[in-house]
Design a protein around this motif. Structure first.
Motif, PDB file in Angstrom:
ATOM      1  N   GLN A 118     -16.069   0.634   7.488  1.00  0.00           N
ATOM      2  CA  GLN A 118     -14.613   0.550   8.151  1.00  0.00           C
ATOM      3  C   GLN A 118     -13.597   0.632   8.292  1.00  0.00           C
ATOM      4  O   GLN A 118     -12.538   0.364   7.706  1.00  0.00           O
ATOM      5  CB  GLN A 118     -14.688  -1.389   7.726  1.00  0.00           C
ATOM      6  CG  GLN A 118     -16.212  -1.719   9.035  1.00  0.00           C
ATOM      7  CD  GLN A 118     -15.845  -3.901   8.480  1.00  0.00           C
ATOM      8  OE1 GLN A 118     -14.371  -3.869   8.769  1.00  0.00           O
ATOM      9  NE2 GLN A 118     -17.093  -3.630   9.305  1.00  0.00           N
ATOM     10  N   GLY A 119     -13.556   1.890   7.813  1.00  0.00           N
ATOM     11  CA  GLY A 119     -12.492   2.993   7.313  1.00  0.00           C
ATOM     12  C   GLY A 119     -11.769   2.783   8.075  1.00  0.00           C
ATOM     13  O   GLY A 119     -11.941   3.457   8.739  1.00  0.00           O
ATOM     14  N   GLU A 120     -10.475   3.392   7.791  1.00  0.00           N
ATOM     15  CA  GLU A 120      -8.989   3.807   8.844  1.00  0.00           C
ATOM     16  C   GLU A 120      -8.767   4.953   8.853  1.00  0.00           C
ATOM     17  O   GLU A 120      -8.367   4.869   7.550  1.00  0.00           O
ATOM     18  CB  GLU A 120      -8.272   2.729   9.130  1.00  0.00           C
ATOM     19  CG  GLU A 120      -7.281   2.569  10.369  1.00  0.00           C
ATOM     20  CD  GLU A 120      -6.563   1.294  11.017  1.00  0.00           C
ATOM     21  OE1 GLU A 120      -5.866   1.496  11.862  1.00  0.00           O
ATOM     22  OE2 GLU A 120      -6.663   0.690  10.225  1.00  0.00           O
ATOM     23  N   MET A 121      -8.388   5.982   9.278  1.00  0.00           N
ATOM     24  CA  MET A 121      -7.138   6.664   9.416  1.00  0.00           C
ATOM     25  C   MET A 121      -6.065   6.690   9.823  1.00  0.00           C
ATOM     26  O   MET A 121      -5.679   6.154  11.026  1.00  0.00           O
ATOM     27  CB  MET A 121      -8.230   7.729   9.771  1.00  0.00           C
ATOM     28  CG  MET A 121      -7.764   9.236   8.863  1.00  0.00           C
ATOM     29  SD  MET A 121      -5.837  10.220   9.510  1.00  0.00           S
ATOM     30  CE  MET A 121      -6.320  10.826  10.952  1.00  0.00           C
ATOM     31  N   ARG A 122      -5.228   5.933   9.245  1.00  0.00           N
ATOM     32  CA  ARG A 122      -3.610   5.878   9.434  1.00  0.00           C
ATOM     33  C   ARG A 122      -2.419   7.089   9.499  1.00  0.00           C
ATOM     34  O   ARG A 122      -1.784   6.457   9.402  1.00  0.00           O
ATOM     35  CB  ARG A 122      -3.494   5.080   8.420  1.00  0.00           C
ATOM     36  CG  ARG A 122      -4.235   3.800   8.560  1.00  0.00           C
ATOM     37  CD  ARG A 122      -4.015   2.459   8.244  1.00  0.00           C
ATOM     38  NE  ARG A 122      -4.834   1.138   8.152  1.00  0.00           N
ATOM     39  CZ  ARG A 122      -4.173   0.323   6.913  1.00  0.00           C
ATOM     40  NH1 ARG A 122      -3.324   0.149   5.759  1.00  0.00           N
ATOM     41  NH2 ARG A 122      -4.889  -1.483   7.734  1.00  0.00           N
ATOM     42  N   GLY A 123      -3.125   8.145   9.869  1.00  0.00           N
ATOM     43  CA  GLY A 123      -2.116   8.934  10.036  1.00  0.00           C
ATOM     44  C   GLY A 123      -1.615   9.848   9.560  1.00  0.00           C
ATOM     45  O   GLY A 123      -3.129   9.655   7.918  1.00  0.00           O
ATOM     46  N   ILE A 124      -0.940  11.065   9.136  1.00  0.00           N
ATOM     47  CA  ILE A 124      -0.643  12.315   7.800  1.00  0.00           C
ATOM     48  C   ILE A 124       0.361  12.175   7.228  1.00  0.00           C
ATOM     49  O   ILE A 124       1.349  11.722   7.726  1.00  0.00           O
ATOM     50  CB  ILE A 124      -0.521  13.673   9.215  1.00  0.00           C
ATOM     51  CG1 ILE A 124      -1.552  13.845  10.137  1.00  0.00           C
ATOM     52  CG2 ILE A 124      -0.334  14.758   8.196  1.00  0.00           C
ATOM     53  CD1 ILE A 124      -2.856  13.534   8.634  1.00  0.00           C
ATOM     54  N   TRP A 178      -6.449   7.285   4.317  1.00  0.00           N
ATOM     55  CA  TRP A 178      -7.135   6.770   4.505  1.00  0.00           C
ATOM     56  C   TRP A 178      -7.054   5.409   4.195  1.00  0.00           C
ATOM     57  O   TRP A 178      -6.810   5.148   2.952  1.00  0.00           O
ATOM     58  CB  TRP A 178      -8.553   7.022   3.916  1.00  0.00           C
ATOM     59  CG  TRP A 178      -8.905   8.740   5.307  1.00  0.00           C
ATOM     60  CD1 TRP A 178      -8.566   9.769   5.067  1.00  0.00           C
ATOM     61  CD2 TRP A 178     -10.456   8.227   6.124  1.00  0.00           C
ATOM     62  NE1 TRP A 178      -9.409  10.405   6.443  1.00  0.00           N
ATOM     63  CE2 TRP A 178      -9.817   9.988   7.291  1.00  0.00           C
ATOM     64  CE3 TRP A 178     -10.548   6.959   6.711  1.00  0.00           C
ATOM     65  CZ2 TRP A 178     -11.012   9.194   8.614  1.00  0.00           C
ATOM     66  CZ3 TRP A 178     -11.278   7.404   7.880  1.00  0.00           C
ATOM     67  CH2 TRP A 178     -11.338   8.451   8.517  1.00  0.00           C
ATOM     68  N   PHE A 179      -7.316   4.254   4.449  1.00  0.00           N
ATOM     69  CA  PHE A 179      -7.683   2.998   4.375  1.00  0.00           C
ATOM     70  C   PHE A 179      -9.269   2.180   4.106  1.00  0.00           C
ATOM     71  O   PHE A 179      -9.298   2.253   5.461  1.00  0.00           O
ATOM     72  CB  PHE A 179      -6.507   2.201   4.991  1.00  0.00           C
ATOM     73  CG  PHE A 179      -6.222   0.516   4.098  1.00  0.00           C
ATOM     74  CD1 PHE A 179      -6.387  -0.068   3.072  1.00  0.00           C
ATOM     75  CD2 PHE A 179      -7.120  -0.589   5.038  1.00  0.00           C
ATOM     76  CE1 PHE A 179      -6.617  -0.903   2.708  1.00  0.00           C
ATOM     77  CE2 PHE A 179      -7.345  -1.844   4.998  1.00  0.00           C
ATOM     78  CZ  PHE A 179      -6.407  -2.254   3.550  1.00  0.00           C
ATOM     79  N   MET A 180      -9.263   1.807   2.994  1.00  0.00           N
ATOM     80  CA  MET A 180     -10.670   1.218   3.142  1.00  0.00           C
ATOM     81  C   MET A 180     -10.786  -0.225   2.887  1.00  0.00           C
ATOM     82  O   MET A 180     -10.469  -0.467   1.893  1.00  0.00           O
ATOM     83  CB  MET A 180     -11.821   1.947   2.139  1.00  0.00           C
ATOM     84  CG  MET A 180     -12.710   3.400   2.879  1.00  0.00           C
ATOM     85  SD  MET A 180     -11.034   4.448   3.291  1.00  0.00           S
ATOM     86  CE  MET A 180     -11.286   5.408   0.775  1.00  0.00           C
ATOM     87  N   GLN A 193     -13.091  -2.421   0.338  1.00  0.00           N
ATOM     88  CA  GLN A 193     -12.517  -1.597  -1.535  1.00  0.00           C
ATOM     89  C   GLN A 193     -10.748  -2.204  -1.597  1.00  0.00           C
ATOM     90  O   GLN A 193     -10.375  -1.784  -2.784  1.00  0.00           O
ATOM     91  CB  GLN A 193     -12.744  -0.429  -1.879  1.00  0.00           C
ATOM     92  CG  GLN A 193     -13.693  -0.696  -1.896  1.00  0.00           C
ATOM     93  CD  GLN A 193     -15.364  -0.704  -0.607  1.00  0.00           C
ATOM     94  OE1 GLN A 193     -14.584  -0.299   0.888  1.00  0.00           O
ATOM     95  NE2 GLN A 193     -16.220  -1.311  -0.409  1.00  0.00           N
ATOM     96  N   GLN A 194      -9.717  -1.892  -0.260  1.00  0.00           N
ATOM     97  CA  GLN A 194      -8.543  -2.578  -0.524  1.00  0.00           C
ATOM     98  C   GLN A 194      -8.270  -0.849  -1.559  1.00  0.00           C
ATOM     99  O   GLN A 194      -7.561  -0.844  -2.018  1.00  0.00           O
ATOM    100  CB  GLN A 194      -8.391  -3.617  -1.993  1.00  0.00           C
ATOM    101  CG  GLN A 194      -8.620  -4.812  -0.513  1.00  0.00           C
ATOM    102  CD  GLN A 194      -7.669  -4.705   0.609  1.00  0.00           C
ATOM    103  OE1 GLN A 194      -6.448  -4.875   0.852  1.00  0.00           O
ATOM    104  NE2 GLN A 194      -7.863  -4.475   1.599  1.00  0.00           N
ATOM    105  N   GLN A 195      -8.830  -0.071  -0.865  1.00  0.00           N
ATOM    106  CA  GLN A 195      -8.774   1.596  -1.872  1.00  0.00           C
ATOM    107  C   GLN A 195      -7.894   2.321  -0.272  1.00  0.00           C
ATOM    108  O   GLN A 195      -7.907   2.127   0.680  1.00  0.00           O
ATOM    109  CB  GLN A 195      -9.775   2.061  -1.885  1.00  0.00           C
ATOM    110  CG  GLN A 195      -9.638   3.434  -1.987  1.00  0.00           C
ATOM    111  CD  GLN A 195     -11.024   4.504  -2.468  1.00  0.00           C
ATOM    112  OE1 GLN A 195     -12.075   3.793  -2.519  1.00  0.00           O
ATOM    113  NE2 GLN A 195     -10.819   5.629  -2.573  1.00  0.00           N
ATOM    114  N   GLN A 196      -7.036   3.046  -0.675  1.00  0.00           N
ATOM    115  CA  GLN A 196      -5.768   4.447  -0.353  1.00  0.00           C
ATOM    116  C   GLN A 196      -6.501   5.487  -0.126  1.00  0.00           C
ATOM    117  O   GLN A 196      -6.521   5.503  -1.763  1.00  0.00           O
ATOM    118  CB  GLN A 196      -4.363   4.078   0.275  1.00  0.00           C
ATOM    119  CG  GLN A 196      -4.624   2.579   0.970  1.00  0.00           C
ATOM    120  CD  GLN A 196      -2.712   2.830   1.060  1.00  0.00           C
ATOM    121  OE1 GLN A 196      -2.330   3.505   1.678  1.00  0.00           O
ATOM    122  NE2 GLN A 196      -2.003   1.544   0.300  1.00  0.00           N
TER     123      GLN A 196
END
Length: 257
Positions: A185-191, A202-204, A207-210
């Protein structure tokens, strides 16, 4: 929650032990992105980069891969590649609960890498800081983690890395990382531009990790520890200077357990 391991150990498992689901890799604390810390709410000053860093990003447009601004993966490798840059040195700075510097040298597209970590970490159970001095070598199918205070080393089987690489048709671990993140369920949120290079952000959520990645390399990680945080940022990226002779050899007095 036990805070008895270093972020370095967490990174080892995330980056080298094959990008397994991150929920299985939480050693120091759960990595997260959101924090009320004043330092995290302010934009850090842009660190000074080595001159060669700017040169590495000055590439022809047809060398870029889509909107990720990455070099194309090497096509002549019959085994996995981690990075899309063959050789280099990255200097990282830790902030937050752990402070200090880490120097990373790599070759063969990241399949051989050595890290020198020198940091201090707050101990929530003692009114003192703990000093961390480590060497971490990845070579062939093993990791070697050396405690520089005792020169004792642990050898860790790293063959799972090759299995994870098979998730990518080109054995590119950068592609495999994207697949793994999305499965969890990680998400790539742009550049975002971090330390002078264009990074996938990336945001996971679990784990609330960037994490900010460039050409397969982790350029920045932000971890929320509820009452504190860990931030690791590349402050120098050098992919042009020659690597020191013998840099990928452990000291002769290391005792491998």
């Amino acid at each position: 929650m036990r805070l008895t391991n270093t972020l370095e150990e967490l990174k080892l498992k995330i980056e080298w032990n094959a990008l397994k689901p991150l929920s299985l890799l939480l050693l120091v604390a759960t990595i997260a992105a959101c924090s009320t810390s004043s330092e995290k709410s302010e934009s850090d000053k842009k660190p000074a980069l080595a001159e060669v860093t700017a040169k590495t990003t000055n590439v022809q447009s047809n060398d870029l891969k889509g909107d990720t601004f990455s070099f194309p993966p090497p096509q002549d490798k019959g085994y996995p590649v981690r990075y899309r840059v063959r050789d280099g040195k990255i200097t990282y700075q830790y902030k937050g609960i752990q402070n200090g510097v880490e120097e990373v040298y790599f070759t063969d597209y990241g399949m051989t890498e050595i890290k020198f970590t020198n940091t201090v970490r707050e101990n929530p159970f003692k009114d003192e800081e703990e000093k961390i001095s480590m060497i971490t070598l990845m070579r062939d199918s093993f990791l070697y983690v050396v405690d520089r205070t005792t020169m004792n080393a642990r050898r860790i089987d790293n063959r799972l890395l090759f299995e994870i690489a098979e998730r990518s048709a080109t054995l590119d671990l950068d592609d495999a990382a994207r697949i793994t993140y999305r499965r969890n369920q990680g998400e790539m949120r742009g550049i975002d531009t971090v330390s002078g290079v264009p990074c996938e952000k990336w945001f996971m959520p679990h784990q609330q990790q960037q994490e900010w990645r460039w050409n397969g390399m982790m350029i920045q990680t932000l971890v929320d520890l509820n009452r504190n945080y860990i931030k690791l940022t590349a402050v120098e990226i050098d992919t042009l200077s020659p690597l020191p002779d013998g840099i990928f050899e452990l000291p002769k007095d290391v005792n491998v357990m």
